[in-house]
Scaffold this active site. Sequence first.
Site, PDB file in Angstrom:
ATOM      1  NE  ARG A  47      -3.499  -2.298   2.577  1.00  0.00           N
ATOM      2  CZ  ARG A  47      -3.394  -3.436   3.541  1.00  0.00           C
ATOM      3  NH1 ARG A  47      -2.172  -3.577   3.911  1.00  0.00           N
ATOM      4  NH2 ARG A  47      -4.400  -4.321   3.237  1.00  0.00           N
ATOM      5  CE  LYS A  73      -6.067  -0.771   4.822  1.00  0.00           C
ATOM      6  NZ  LYS A  73      -7.558  -1.068   4.263  1.00  0.00           N
ATOM      7  CG  HIS A 112      -5.105   1.560  -4.846  1.00  0.00           C
ATOM      8  ND1 HIS A 112      -4.519   1.197  -3.677  1.00  0.00           N
ATOM      9  CD2 HIS A 112      -6.150   0.880  -5.261  1.00  0.00           C
ATOM     10  CE1 HIS A 112      -5.505   0.248  -3.256  1.00  0.00           C
ATOM     11  NE2 HIS A 112      -6.325   0.150  -4.138  1.00  0.00           N
ATOM     12  NE  ARG A 114      -3.097  -2.945  -2.112  1.00  0.00           N
ATOM     13  CZ  ARG A 114      -2.648  -3.867  -1.157  1.00  0.00           C
ATOM     14  NH1 ARG A 114      -1.430  -4.115  -0.774  1.00  0.00           N
ATOM     15  NH2 ARG A 114      -3.392  -4.304  -0.450  1.00  0.00           N
ATOM     16  CG  HIS A 149      -6.232  -8.515   0.153  1.00  0.00           C
ATOM     17  ND1 HIS A 149      -6.190  -8.676  -1.126  1.00  0.00           N
ATOM     18  CD2 HIS A 149      -5.897  -6.935   0.282  1.00  0.00           C
ATOM     19  CE1 HIS A 149      -6.164  -7.696  -1.774  1.00  0.00           C
ATOM     20  NE2 HIS A 149      -6.022  -6.432  -1.199  1.00  0.00           N
ATOM     21  CE1 TYR A 182      -5.749  -6.250  -7.812  1.00  0.00           C
ATOM     22  CE2 TYR A 182      -6.006  -7.618  -5.913  1.00  0.00           C
ATOM     23  CZ  TYR A 182      -5.963  -6.454  -6.667  1.00  0.00           C
ATOM     24  OH  TYR A 182      -5.862  -5.202  -5.761  1.00  0.00           O
TER      25      TYR A 182
END
Length: 314
Positions: free
Chosen positions: A159, A183, A256, A259, A282, A291
């Site tokens: 990210r 995160k 982004h 990524r 994720h 994807y």
Amino acid sequence: MARRGRRPAEKPQRPAQVEIFIEMLTAERGAARNTVESYGRDLDLLNGFLGKRGVALEQATSDDLRAWLSAAAGSGFAASTAARRLSSLRQFYRFLFAEKLRPDDPAAALDMPKKARALPKILSVEEVDALLAAAQRLPGRDGLRLRALLETIYATGLRVSELVTLPISAVERDPQMLIVRGKGDKERLVPLTESARAAIAEWKQARAALKLGAKAQRYLFPSRAIEGHLTRQRFAQLLKELALAAGLDPARVSPHVLRHAFASHLLAGGADLRAVQVMLGHSDISTTQIYTHVLDERLKTLVNQHHPLAGRKA
């Protein structure tokens, strides 16, 4: 003799139930004027839709209401508009039921129509190569820094916030793996490519000559910004400029998007979906699965464009 102007079309008469509902919103609930007008417009549109189906507004079934919501969703309205229209239906038919103007509430079981999830924008391998080649042509310390940023994000799928806040300690010993804190303060290991390691090593040599404050010294990509590191906005701006130099549309290039390119290109090369999920950080594999849909769409496009039978009619 003067020509008579065409008479304006008469506005359809609003059903009495809607007038009573609007009056209730205004007098009893003190609803804002904008809310009252929006609900009135929504119910007028619904009444027109139902009229074409030969159904009175007060007699609509759940299926009738779903059909209207689906038709509205298919017209490309914003999510906020769709949510308000659903609210209009619920409020109106709840009112009719409470006032015993109909025996049931057909809007009680309605859900928001599901919209297809937008596929992420990506770049082709050739377009990423063009960006890398353009970065190679940039002179000086700024060129070394941008090459290191670009190589690292494309090699790892970080990210942008993770990239610009990478600590210098993460690359002190020319690592083959990066330890990334993402995160939820969760750590994950992401492998580095040889080209990314080389670009980082070159940048570290140039960085060593910089006079840095105590805060900026912590980061691989330091800055005079108050944060002490390169900002996300500045990196995005640099990518736009690089896209122009590479002959690409700047609107298609962002951190982004790189990524997304990392994930899509890995999966296209046969990488395991679970492995890509871990590298992207994720928590839910369904987020990563988007994807695979990108790849499906690209394959369809390739077949339609290049298969010798694609243009033939059955």
